[in-house]
Motif scaffolding. Structure first.
Motif, PDB file in Angstrom:
ATOM      1  N   ASN A 104       0.829  -1.205   0.000  1.00 53.70           N
ATOM      2  CA  ASN A 104       0.000   0.000   0.000  1.00 53.70           C
ATOM      3  C   ASN A 104       0.865   1.257   0.000  1.00 53.70           C
ATOM      4  OD1 ASN A 104      -2.660  -1.191   0.084  1.00 53.70           O
ATOM      5  ND2 ASN A 104      -2.136  -1.865   2.155  1.00 53.70           N
ATOM      6  N   TYR A 105       2.132   1.106   0.416  1.00 55.50           N
ATOM      7  CA  TYR A 105       3.094   2.194   0.304  1.00 55.50           C
ATOM      8  C   TYR A 105       3.831   1.982  -1.012  1.00 55.50           C
ATOM      9  CZ  TYR A 105       1.853   2.819   5.162  1.00 55.50           C
ATOM     10  OH  TYR A 105       1.145   3.026   6.324  1.00 55.50           O
ATOM     11  N   TRP A 106       3.460   2.762  -2.012  1.00 59.15           N
ATOM     12  CA  TRP A 106       3.929   2.530  -3.369  1.00 59.15           C
ATOM     13  C   TRP A 106       5.418   2.849  -3.522  1.00 59.15           C
ATOM     14  CZ3 TRP A 106      -0.246   5.005  -7.074  1.00 59.15           C
ATOM     15  CH2 TRP A 106      -1.465   4.361  -6.862  1.00 59.15           C
ATOM     16  N   THR A 107       6.054   2.136  -4.445  1.00 58.69           N
ATOM     17  CA  THR A 107       7.434   2.456  -4.808  1.00 58.69           C
ATOM     18  C   THR A 107       7.427   3.588  -5.838  1.00 58.69           C
ATOM     19  OG1 THR A 107       7.609   0.963  -6.718  1.00 58.69           O
ATOM     20  CG2 THR A 107       8.035   0.022  -4.512  1.00 58.69           C
ATOM     21  N   ILE A 108       8.580   4.196  -6.034  1.00 62.64           N
ATOM     22  CA  ILE A 108       8.727   5.250  -7.026  1.00 62.64           C
ATOM     23  C   ILE A 108       8.389   4.737  -8.418  1.00 62.64           C
ATOM     24  CG2 ILE A 108      11.209   4.780  -7.191  1.00 62.64           C
ATOM     25  CD1 ILE A 108       9.364   8.153  -7.806  1.00 62.64           C
ATOM     26  N   PHE A 109       8.650   3.463  -8.691  1.00 53.62           N
ATOM     27  CA  PHE A 109       8.332   2.900 -10.005  1.00 53.62           C
ATOM     28  C   PHE A 109       6.821   2.864 -10.229  1.00 53.62           C
ATOM     29  CE2 PHE A 109      12.565   1.075  -9.239  1.00 53.62           C
ATOM     30  CZ  PHE A 109      13.184   1.448 -10.415  1.00 53.62           C
ATOM     31  N   ARG A 110       6.080   2.469  -9.208  1.00 58.52           N
ATOM     32  CA  ARG A 110       4.627   2.414  -9.360  1.00 58.52           C
ATOM     33  C   ARG A 110       4.039   3.819  -9.507  1.00 58.52           C
ATOM     34  NH1 ARG A 110       0.043  -0.629  -5.575  1.00 58.52           N
ATOM     35  NH2 ARG A 110      -1.727  -0.024  -6.892  1.00 58.52           N
ATOM     36  N   PHE A 111       4.566   4.763  -8.743  1.00 55.51           N
ATOM     37  CA  PHE A 111       4.081   6.135  -8.881  1.00 55.51           C
ATOM     38  C   PHE A 111       4.248   6.628 -10.320  1.00 55.51           C
ATOM     39  CE2 PHE A 111       4.600   6.769  -4.160  1.00 55.51           C
ATOM     40  CZ  PHE A 111       3.277   7.143  -3.925  1.00 55.51           C
ATOM     41  N   LEU A 112       5.404   6.346 -10.914  1.00 56.86           N
ATOM     42  CA  LEU A 112       5.644   6.796 -12.285  1.00 56.86           C
ATOM     43  C   LEU A 112       4.685   6.131 -13.258  1.00 56.86           C
ATOM     44  CD1 LEU A 112       7.330   8.389 -14.340  1.00 56.86           C
ATOM     45  CD2 LEU A 112       8.834   6.397 -14.506  1.00 56.86           C
ATOM     46  N   LYS A 113       4.534   4.813 -13.165  1.00 59.32           N
ATOM     47  CA  LYS A 113       3.695   4.092 -14.118  1.00 59.32           C
ATOM     48  C   LYS A 113       2.212   4.420 -13.967  1.00 59.32           C
ATOM     49  CE  LYS A 113       6.027   1.445 -17.010  1.00 59.32           C
ATOM     50  NZ  LYS A 113       5.825   1.520 -18.476  1.00 59.32           N
ATOM     51  N   GLU A 114       1.772   4.641 -12.721  1.00 63.87           N
ATOM     52  CA  GLU A 114       0.374   4.991 -12.511  1.00 63.87           C
ATOM     53  C   GLU A 114       0.062   6.359 -13.107  1.00 63.87           C
ATOM     54  OE1 GLU A 114      -2.158   3.359 -11.121  1.00 63.87           O
ATOM     55  OE2 GLU A 114      -1.192   1.621 -10.188  1.00 63.87           O
ATOM     56  N   ALA A 115       1.024   7.297 -12.993  1.00 66.49           N
ATOM     57  CA  ALA A 115       0.805   8.652 -13.494  1.00 66.49           C
ATOM     58  C   ALA A 115       1.057   8.751 -14.996  1.00 66.49           C
ATOM     59  CB  ALA A 115       1.700   9.638 -12.752  1.00 66.49           C
ATOM     60  N   ARG A 116       2.065   8.003 -15.475  1.00 66.54           N
ATOM     61  CA  ARG A 116       2.468   8.107 -16.886  1.00 66.54           C
ATOM     62  C   ARG A 116       2.775   6.710 -17.423  1.00 66.54           C
ATOM     63  NH1 ARG A 116       6.832  13.004 -15.875  1.00 66.54           N
ATOM     64  NH2 ARG A 116       5.357  14.465 -14.866  1.00 66.54           N
ATOM     65  N   PRO A 117       1.740   5.987 -17.818  1.00 67.89           N
ATOM     66  CA  PRO A 117       1.917   4.588 -18.249  1.00 67.89           C
ATOM     67  C   PRO A 117       2.869   4.403 -19.419  1.00 67.89           C
ATOM     68  CG  PRO A 117      -0.402   5.093 -17.895  1.00 67.89           C
ATOM     69  CD  PRO A 117       0.324   6.390 -17.836  1.00 67.89           C
ATOM     70  N   ASP A 118       3.092   5.448 -20.202  1.00 60.11           N
ATOM     71  CA  ASP A 118       3.969   5.332 -21.364  1.00 60.11           C
ATOM     72  C   ASP A 118       5.444   5.428 -21.013  1.00 60.11           C
ATOM     73  OD1 ASP A 118       3.486   8.038 -20.629  1.00 60.11           O
ATOM     74  OD2 ASP A 118       4.290   8.707 -22.547  1.00 60.11           O
ATOM     75  N   ARG A 119       5.761   5.823 -19.804  1.00 61.86           N
ATOM     76  CA  ARG A 119       7.165   5.977 -19.399  1.00 61.86           C
ATOM     77  C   ARG A 119       7.823   4.614 -19.216  1.00 61.86           C
ATOM     78  NH1 ARG A 119       8.827  11.309 -20.141  1.00 61.86           N
ATOM     79  NH2 ARG A 119       6.926  12.568 -19.993  1.00 61.86           N
TER      80      ARG A 119
END
Length: 408
Positions: A104-119
């Motif tokens: 439930n405490y997201w990693t930096i990788f999940r934050f990026l993919k959730e916000a910008r799936p194309d990254r």
């Protein structure tokens, strides 16, 4: 005349004013188990070159000793504190067994993919569990996150990397990992990448404070040089702005063999970076958990409010209003203190008496008042909010600080 006009028009639209902004990219590197005092004595020309652009500082791993956030100075624990920007009381990785991470405490990788799936994301690691357990790649409870590219697991290959007592096979894997990281970054330029190298920690566990440890750091600096050259190549030939952050996960005991406790040497780590716009917090003993917010700031990510209110770190890049929030319950009142960084800014104080976030739900926060951050203190009554547990959050223009009160 037409040619002159066309030239003027083209010159106008292709002037720096209309130039496309450089694309933000990040590589963070963990060199395992290197005490800060040893870094002071070993020549590291590549890390030094990076630090001259940004900075080098001593930092802290281990949370607040003797409180709810005290965090073991153990490898996987440190990695996850970096990945999530939280201490062990939240991310729940207490050792290298990684038994029950709280995703439930997201990693930096999940934050990026959730916000910008194309990254695009990548990991280059001398330890498989970094991808499969800590980040939780492909696990439903970790949001089914998957890396766009991964290069790891070679420690399980005993055919190509026979395991020797001197741990030279780990150095050979680090070599392979760093060369692949450099090659992939140069060719593909992922948006967010992690490189993890282990050999230095093995030298500490095997030889303690020793020439072998010093030699391991020198070898790691060469490996850093590879990826740094690749990053410079990307910035030169593509319109990219790279942040590189290099750190270690923990210090070591006095003899150099062990770690895990809360001694000053075990808790003292270091951070090297090429970051521009470092704020005063960078040179004022930042913490492991501050790295993730720094990456967030460079990438320009927006963290959902409920997640941002849980982060234990603050960015050492860019604007910062306050640090070091503390809260104390006494005689029916909660007394807050913090250190103000900016001048003339207002903040708001919130409190919750639940920890529903731990199970993926929302907490009910109460607004307790507005404050001038310059005052560096605030007191409010808990009447009507009596509890054995409080989450206190100080909202500032640049982000959130939080502190727990846990009755024993």
């Amino acid at each position: 005349m037409k040619k002159i006009i066309l030239t003027l028009i083209l010159g106008y639209f292709f002037s720096p004013v209309f130039a496309q902004k450089a694309e933000k990219k990040v590589l963070f590197v963990i060199l395992d188990g290197i005490p800060a005092d040893v870094m002071d004595t070993v020549p590291t020309p590549n890390i030094d070159q990076i630090s001259k652009i940004g900075g080098f500082t001593k930092a802290v791993m281990g949370g607040n000793p003797g409180t709810y956030s005290e965090t073991p100075t153990i490898s996987a624990v440190g990695y996850n504190s970096l990945l999530t920007g939280t201490w062990v009381n939240k991310h729940n990785v207490w050792g290298n067994g990684i038994e029950d991470p709280n995703y439930n405490y997201w990693t930096i990788f999940r934050f990026l993919k959730e916000a910008r799936p194309d990254r695009k994301t990548a990991i280059f690691s001398t330890w498989l569990d970094n991808r499969t357990k800590l980040v939780g790649a492909s696990l439903p409870q970790a949001g089914d996150f998957t890396f766009d590219y991964y290069f790891d697991g070679f420690e399980l290959d005993t055919v190509n990397f026979p395991h020797d007592k001197e741990r030279n096979y780990i150095f050979q894997i680090d070599e392979l990992v760093s060369k692949e990281a450099a090659s992939y970054i140069r060719e593909k330029g992922p948006d967010l990448a992690w490189m993890y190298l282990e050999y230095t920690d093995d030298m500490g566990h095997t030889y303690g404070n020793s020439p072998q440890m010093i030699d391991g750091i020198a070898k790691a600096d060469v490996q850093i040089g590879r990826v740094w050259e690749a990053i410079q190549d990307r910035e030169k030939n593509f319109n990219e702005d790279w942040l590189i952050i290099i750190t270690t996960d923990h210090g070591r005991s006095a003899d150099g063999f062990g770690h895990g406790g809360q001694s000053e040497r075990e808790r003292t780590i270091w951070i090297a970076t090429n970051a521009k716009g470092l704020n005063s917090h960078f040179n004022d003993t930042p913490e492991m958990v501050d790295i993730m917010p720094g990456i967030v700031r460079h990438l320009g990510l927006e963290i959902p409010k409920n997640q941002a209110m849980e982060l234990d770190g603050v960015s050492f890049i860019g604007k910062l209003d306050a640090v070091d929030l503390k809260a104390e319950l006494a005689d029916g009142e909660i007394k807050l203190s913090w250190k103000s960084i900016s001048k003339g800014q207002k903040g708001r104080v919130w409190v919750a008496t639940t920890n529903e976030f731990k199970t993926g739900n929302l907490d009910n926060y109460w607004l307790m008042g507005e404050v001038m951050l310059d005052q560096e203190s605030f007191t409010f009554s808990t009447k009507g909010l009596e509890s054995d547990f409080y989450k206190v959050v100080l909202e500032t223009p640049s982000g959130y600080l939080n502190y727990w009160i846990v009755k024993k």
